[in-house]
Design a protein around this motif. Structure first.
Motif, PDB file in Angstrom:
ATOM      1  N   ASN A 155       0.832  -1.217   0.000  1.00 20.54           N
ATOM      2  CA  ASN A 155       0.000   0.000   0.000  1.00 20.54           C
ATOM      3  C   ASN A 155       0.862   1.262   0.000  1.00 20.54           C
ATOM      4  N   LYS A 197       2.211   1.750  -3.246  1.00 22.20           N
ATOM      5  CA  LYS A 197       1.136   2.035  -4.207  1.00 22.20           C
ATOM      6  C   LYS A 197       0.665   3.494  -4.099  1.00 22.20           C
ATOM      7  N   ASP A 201       5.518   6.093   5.195  1.00 24.42           N
ATOM      8  CA  ASP A 201       5.632   6.544   3.802  1.00 24.42           C
ATOM      9  C   ASP A 201       5.525   8.048   3.719  1.00 24.42           C
ATOM     10  N   GLN A 216     -12.535   2.150   1.266  1.00 25.20           N
ATOM     11  CA  GLN A 216     -11.407   2.853   0.658  1.00 25.20           C
ATOM     12  C   GLN A 216     -11.665   4.341   0.832  1.00 25.20           C
ATOM     13  N   VAL A 217     -10.565   5.082   1.036  1.00 29.41           N
ATOM     14  CA  VAL A 217     -10.749   6.532   1.198  1.00 29.41           C
ATOM     15  C   VAL A 217     -11.311   7.068  -0.111  1.00 29.41           C
ATOM     16  N   GLY A 241      -7.402  -1.763  -6.292  1.00 31.03           N
ATOM     17  CA  GLY A 241      -7.473  -2.450  -5.002  1.00 31.03           C
ATOM     18  C   GLY A 241      -8.887  -2.869  -4.677  1.00 31.03           C
ATOM     19  N   THR A 242      -9.011  -3.692  -3.623  1.00 24.07           N
ATOM     20  CA  THR A 242     -10.313  -4.240  -3.262  1.00 24.07           C
ATOM     21  C   THR A 242     -10.883  -3.629  -1.984  1.00 24.07           C
ATOM     22  N   GLY A 243     -10.031  -2.984  -1.213  1.00 25.31           N
ATOM     23  CA  GLY A 243     -10.501  -2.479   0.071  1.00 25.31           C
ATOM     24  C   GLY A 243     -10.602  -3.585   1.098  1.00 25.31           C
ATOM     25  N   GLY A 290      -7.627  -5.612   2.011  1.00 27.39           N
ATOM     26  CA  GLY A 290      -6.311  -5.920   2.579  1.00 27.39           C
ATOM     27  C   GLY A 290      -6.174  -5.575   4.046  1.00 27.39           C
ATOM     28  N   LEU A 291      -6.506  -4.336   4.401  1.00 27.05           N
ATOM     29  CA  LEU A 291      -6.344  -3.908   5.799  1.00 27.05           C
ATOM     30  C   LEU A 291      -7.287  -4.662   6.736  1.00 27.05           C
TER      31      LEU A 291
HETATM   32  P1  ADP Z   1      -6.841  -1.496  -1.095  1.00 28.47           P
HETATM   33  O1  ADP Z   1      -5.488  -0.996  -0.899  1.00 28.47           O
HETATM   34  O2  ADP Z   1      -6.916  -2.788  -1.803  1.00 28.47           O
HETATM   35  O3  ADP Z   1      -7.823  -0.469  -1.592  1.00 28.47           O
HETATM   36  P2  ADP Z   1      -6.695  -1.722   1.762  1.00 28.47           P
HETATM   37  O4  ADP Z   1      -7.622  -2.340   2.789  1.00 28.47           O
HETATM   38  O5  ADP Z   1      -5.299  -2.241   1.762  1.00 28.47           O
HETATM   39  O6  ADP Z   1      -7.366  -1.880   0.349  1.00 28.47           O
HETATM   40  O7  ADP Z   1      -6.611  -0.191   2.011  1.00 28.47           O
HETATM   41  C1  ADP Z   1      -7.812   0.521   2.176  1.00 28.47           C
HETATM   42  C2  ADP Z   1      -7.666   1.937   1.784  1.00 28.47           C
HETATM   43  O8  ADP Z   1      -6.821   2.631   2.740  1.00 28.47           O
HETATM   44  C3  ADP Z   1      -7.037   2.230   0.509  1.00 28.47           C
HETATM   45  O9  ADP Z   1      -7.900   2.091  -0.576  1.00 28.47           O
HETATM   46  C4  ADP Z   1      -6.528   3.630   0.678  1.00 28.47           C
HETATM   47  O10 ADP Z   1      -7.568   4.501   0.398  1.00 28.47           O
HETATM   48  C5  ADP Z   1      -6.163   3.694   2.117  1.00 28.47           C
HETATM   49  N1  ADP Z   1      -4.725   3.486   2.355  1.00 28.47           N
HETATM   50  C6  ADP Z   1      -4.145   2.334   2.755  1.00 28.47           C
HETATM   51  N2  ADP Z   1      -2.816   2.535   2.905  1.00 28.47           N
HETATM   52  C7  ADP Z   1      -2.555   3.835   2.597  1.00 28.47           C
HETATM   53  C8  ADP Z   1      -1.379   4.604   2.570  1.00 28.47           C
HETATM   54  N3  ADP Z   1      -0.185   4.100   2.843  1.00 28.47           N
HETATM   55  N4  ADP Z   1      -1.483   5.908   2.192  1.00 28.47           N
HETATM   56  C9  ADP Z   1      -2.729   6.431   1.878  1.00 28.47           C
HETATM   57  N5  ADP Z   1      -3.850   5.734   1.885  1.00 28.47           N
HETATM   58  C10 ADP Z   1      -3.789   4.436   2.243  1.00 28.47           C
END
Ligand code: ADP
Length: 817
Positions: A716, A719, A743, A762-763, A773-775, A777-778
């Motif tokens: 992430n 990315k 980061d 996702q933001v 992305g799928t939203g 991972g976290l």
């Molecule tokens: P994905 O990355 O597949 O969309 P995640 O669950 O990994 O799903 O992340 C959810 C959301 O969190 C992302 O879509 C992004 O909007 C935000 N995000 C995650 N990591 C970061 C980061 N390092 N910097 C900014 N936004 C982030």
């Protein structure tokens, strides 16, 4: 007529002293005694007699004065003393006073009369006019002193025929004049023929004047007393009224009695306007029989045939001097039974409209005096005030009662609502509260709620019944029919009340009634969309119907019960639905998990064959084929990643996500991730740094899953960051591994910092959206970390970058997902 009255002496004394002066002047003096000779002798004798007479007169007058002054307030004594002295002084054998009462002159005090003679005279009053047969009549006729020398020789004179008066000859009558009008006559009689001398007449006239004064005084005094008596009585009535302002009956009873007494009425009544007419509400002097007659026959309509009715019609006082002689009067039976003749009606006027009548009547023909009418009018006014006060007071009270009742009801309803809202899902508690509150507020001895079950109604909540009754009702559903109040309420769809079930020929719950002992019974249906879903029953052990207000209140409670029952029904429905949904969702997760698993196997085979082909195991391939195989492999890996993610989520949801706990080195995890992402970072021209603070202990956990977590965080970071660097650090602090991924990307706004750990979140920002992305991972990372007993969070400054932090127990215990 023998009237006992009293008189004052004040003016009488003065008058008499004046009257006696001439006699003092005539009194012979001692100087004259020394005279001699026959003429002188005669003169002397004459003078002696005169002296003797004068002395006698003086003594007698002094005596009379003494009597008068002693008995100022007893007219009879005064008159007796006067007549006796007059008779004695004037050498009369008999004497009497006749006094005016109405049209007649009645025998008053007498001197020299036998008892029989007094009686005869009492029974024969002399008319004011036209009786020249008696000395009294003649005095009245001529309006002056009359002397009849010999009644025997007077042809017109009748007294000589009266027994006991045969011997009367010379008679003198002197009028008692007040303001020139005769109010009585003083009579002196001799049993011989001898005229009363001028002096004697003069003396008698003086005595008559004395009598007038005494009579006048007595009249004034009696008037004074009368008005004093009335005032006292009125004051007393007022006292009673003010003391019992709000007990109207007491006031009216007091008024009617006082007015009757003060106006010398034999019977009296207060009538008030009622639905049926002017009914008597308080009486005085009515016999039980008369009361019964009146209540059976007379609410009086405003007609001229009755005194009360006529008073109402005219709106003013009606005075009938003799009801039997009144051509319009029709209540003859009432008059006969009450024995009344003179009647008086005084209207009770409020704003000039009659709201009742005070009725007064006498058993003889004797009209009420102006004074009495006036007094009765005052009492009528008092009655109006009292009635008005009570009306106003009642009105105020009723309003206050209404207010406090509705306040009480509101409070009670609020209490019930509180209970309902607190125990939304405990229907029994709600119903119990409702029956208890309804019973208490409506002053019922017991209450119950019944609900339909099959054809019949069953007892579901009760308050105040005996255990025996509860048991009986629990075992005896109420079957349809008009024999129960419950079913009547159900069938009619509205509140039904039976004042006394024992008096109801259709009532059939004989056993229930016997055990419950209730009489007045109220049934209010619980209506939902016009259909009864239960009944609330209230009972009293005595016959006392529920008021409209109470029925209304129970209806409110019935509505509350409907709401509570409805809530519980809906809640149960929702619960059933969500249980079904949960099962369906589990099935889906299971399906997704199976499906992903099934997808993974052929995909892995495809990737494996592609790799073998690329390595030239089968045959050497050209440039283009190799490039295509690279594409196939990279897309296939991406697809595998996606499938793995979906599989993880499905496993988490279906509760099948498990950890494989082993010893691991966190340093290796960091290194694996760094190597795996290095080319990605290079591709984006980002610096990727990993710093591990040594020594680091060996941890226990699922190495592969922890690598997946860190890979996701670093992936992430690379990315979302376009320039700058990505740094991974790891250290052991206080028995925990602390790992951070820093980061220099866009950062994450505060409100998003926890939500990004939710599935599919996702933001909502064009930048992050475009990065794909799928939203998920976290969400998976969080699950894995928490299953290790650790936590994950993010710190960030928007525009500067983000720091994802992991905290893991070094030796993780397996946690339940
Ligand atoms: P994905 O990355 O597949 O969309 P995640 O669950 O990994 O799903 O992340 C959810 C959301 O969190 C992302 O879509 C992004 O909007 C935000 N995000 C995650 N990591 C970061 C980061 N390092 N910097 C900014 N936004 C982030």
């Amino acid at each position: 007529m023998k009237r006992r009255s009293k008189a004052s002496i004040g003016p009488a004394k003065a008058r008499r002293r004046k009257a006696q002066k001439p006699k003092d002047r005539n009194t012979p003096t001692v100087r004259r005694r020394g005279s001699a000779g026959a003429g002188l002798q005669t003169e002397l004798g004459q003078l002696r007699r005169e002296l003797h007479d004068a002395q006698e007169q003086q003594t007698a007058t002094a005596d009379v004065l003494k009597v008068i002054s002693r008995s100022t307030f007893d007219l009879e004594v005064v008159l007796k003393a006067l007549i006796e002295s007059a008779a004695r002084l004037c050498h009369a054998d008999k004497g009497s006073f006749r006094l005016a009462t109405g049209e007649f002159f009645h025998h008053a005090a007498s001197y020299g009369y036998s008892a029989e003679q007094d009686q005869y005279m009492d029974a024969h009053p002399v008319p004011a006019e036209g009786d020249r047969g008696s000395i009294v009549g003649r005095v009245l006729d001529e309006g002056r002193v009359v002397q009849v020398e010999d009644t025997k020789a007077d042809p017109e004179f009748k007294l000589t025929n009266v027994p006991g008066f045969e011997s009367i000859h010379t008679t003198l009558g002197v009028p008692l004049l007040r303001e020139g009008r005769p109010i009585g006559v003083l009579v002196l009689m001799r049993s011989r023929v001898e005229r009363f001398s001028e002096k004697q007449v003069e003396l008698v006239t003086t005595f008559a004047d004395q009598a007038v004064i005494a009579i006048e005084n007595a009249r004034l005094l009696s008037e004074l007393r009368e008005s004093l008596r009335q005032q006292t009585a009125t004051a007393e009535v007022l006292k009673v009224i003010s003391r019992s302002t709000f007990n109207l009956q007491t006031v009216l009873d007091t008024l009617v009695e006082s007015v009757a007494r003060l106006c010398e009425a034999d019977i009296a009544a207060i009538h008030r306007e009622k639905e049926l007419g002017y009914q008597q509400v308080a009486t005085y002097g009515y016999s039980q029989k008369l009361k019964e007659y009146v209540s059976g026959n007379i609410p009086l309509a405003p007609v001229r045939g009755s005194v009360v009715g006529r008073t109402v019609l005219e709106g003013k006082t009606v005075h009938v001097s003799d009801v039997l002689a009144d051509p319009e009067y029709t209540l003859l039976e009432f008059a006969r039974q009450a024995g009344i003749r003179t009647a008086l009606g005084i209207p009770l006027l409020r704003e000039e409209k009659p709201i009742g009548v005070i009725f007064l009547a006498r058993c003889i023909v004797r009209p009420f005096t102006d004074r009495e009418v006036e007094l009765a009018t005052t009492f009528a006014d008092q009655a109006v005030i009292a009635i008005e006060n009570v009306r106003l007071f009642d009105e105020v009270q009723a309003r206050t009662r209404d207010l406090s009742e509705s306040l009480e009801q509101q409070i009670a309803t609020a209490d019930v609502l509180k209970v309902i809202s607190r125990s939304t899902f405990d229907l029994q508690a709600v119903l119990n509260t409702l029956v208890e509150s309804a019973a208490r507020l409506c002053e019922a001895d017991s209450a119950a709620i019944h609900r339909p079950k099959g054809e019949a109604y069953r007892y579901v909540a009760s308050y105040g019944y005996s255990r025996e009754y509860d048991e009986y009702m629990g075992a005896s559903p109420i079957i349809p029919g008009r024999g129960s109040v419950l079913w009547r309420a159900v069938l009619e769809g509205r509140a039904v009340q039976v004042a006394d079930v024992l008096a109801d020929p259709n009532y059939a719950l004989i056993d229930a009634q016997r055990i419950g002992g209730f009489r007045t019974t109220l049934g209010v249906p619980l209506m939902r969309e016009g259909v009864p879903i239960g009944v609330i029953m209230l009972t009293r052990n005595i016959v006392r119907p529920f008021s409209d207000k109470q029925v209304e209140l129970v209806t409110t409670f019935a509505d509350q019960a409907v709401i509570a029952i409805e809530n519980v029904r809906l809640f149960d429905e929702i619960q059933d639905k969500s249980r079904e949904l949960e099962i369906a969702s589990q099935h889906k997760s299971q399906f997704v998990a199976n499906m992903s698993h099934e997808l993974r196997t052929p995909l892995a085979a495809m990737l494996g064959y592609a790799e073998l082909m690329q390595e030239g195991i089968y045959e050497p391939l050209g440039e283009k084929s190799l490039a295509a195989l690279t594409r196939i492999r990279s897309n296939g890996k991406h697809l595998l990643g996606l499938i793995n993610t979906v599989l993880d989520i499905a496993k988490i949801e279906s509760g099948q996500f498990t950890l494989n706990m082993q010893e691991y080195s966190i340093e290796t995890v960091v290194e694996t991730v760094r190597v795996a992402t290095e080319s990605l970072a290079q591709h984006k021209k980002l610096a990727l740094r990993a710093a591990v603070t040594k020594p680091l202990p060996i941890g226990i956990g699922d190495e592969q899953r922890l690598t997946q977590v860190l890979l996701n965080l670093v992936g992430n970071a690379i990315k979302f960051t376009d320039t700058g660097e990505v740094r991974v650090t790891a250290e052991a602090v206080d028995g925990r591994f602390a790992i951070s991924v820093v980061d220099t990307g866009p950062g994450i706004p505060e409100q998003e910092r926890t939500r990004i750990f939710e599935q599919f979140h996702q933001v909502d920002d064009s930048n992050t959206k475009t990065k794909g992305g799928t939203g998920l991972g976290l969400a998976i990372a969080k699950q894995i970390v928490e299953m290790h007993g650790g936590r994950i969070w993010v710190d960030s400054t928007v525009g500067k970058g983000s720091t994802f932090q992991l905290e893991l127990p070094i030796r993780a215990e397996k946690m339940i997902a």
